[in-house]
Design a protein around this motif. Structure first.
Motif: not given
Length: 157
Positions: A100-107
Motif C-alpha cells: 500500500t505504501i509503495r502504491n498510493i499517491s502523494d495525494e
C-alpha cells in the motif's frame, strides 16, 4: 515525488517489523505463542491479531476507504491460534501495508482521516502505525525471551 523519503523510510520500517516478528514466531511453538506472562497480559497471538485489527482500521478503512468492521474487544480476547496462522497473518498483513505504501499517491498520503476525534494525515497515520507496531514488537520479544530464556535468538539489526 514529494514523499519519496517518507515512503522509503516507512517501507523499510514495516519490512523490518515483519522480518523481526516472523523471526521471533519461528522460534516458538503453538503453546508458547499463546502463553501469557500473567492472566491480565496478552499473548503473542493476541498482539498479532491486534496489529491485524489496527491495519484493517487505519489502512483498509482509513486510507483505502473500504468498509470493514473492527471488533477491538474481540481481537484482544485471549484464544488459541496456531503458529501457521500467525505466520500467515503477520507476513500477509504487513506485506499488504508495504505494498500500500509503495502504491498510493502523494495525494493520498496527504489526505486526512479522523482518529479518536482528531484529524490526521494518512502519512502521519502510517508513521503512527510504525511506532505502534514497534511497541507491540517489543512486547512480542519480551514474551519470546520469557519462553525461550537463553535459547532466544535476537533479531536485532
Amino acid at each position: 515525488m514529494k514523499h519519496d523519503f517518507n515512503r522509503e523510510w516507512l517501507v523499510k520500517k514495516f519490512e523490518e517489523i515483519r522480518k523481526r516478528i516472523l523471526n521471533a514466531i519461528s522460534q516458538l511453538d503453538d503453546e508458547q505463542l499463546n502463553w501469557r506472562p500473567h492472566e491480565s497480559s496478552h499473548s503473542i497471538s493476541t498482539l498479532i491479531r491486534h496489529v491485524e485489527g489496527n491495519i484493517k482500521e487505519r489502512i483498509l478503512k482509513g486510507i483505502l476507504h473500504q468498509e470493514i468492521q473492527r471488533n477491538r474487544e474481540e481481537e484482544l480476547t485471549h484464544f488459541f491460534v496456531e503458529k501457521s496462522e500467525l505466520e500467515k497473518v503477520c507476513a500477509e498483513r504487513l506485506q499488504f501495508v508495504i505494498d500500500t505504501i509503495r502504491n498510493i499517491s502523494d495525494e493520498t498520503l496527504e489526505q486526512k482521516q479522523i482518529v479518536r476525534s482528531r484529524e490526521r494525515t494518512n502519512l502521519d497515520m502510517l508513521h503512527q502505525c510504525a511506532a505502534h507496531f514497534s511497541e507491540h514488537m517489543g512486547q512480542i520479544f519480551y514474551i519470546a525471551k520469557q519462553c525461550l530464556k537463553e535459547h532466544y535468538k535476537s533479531s536485532s539489526l
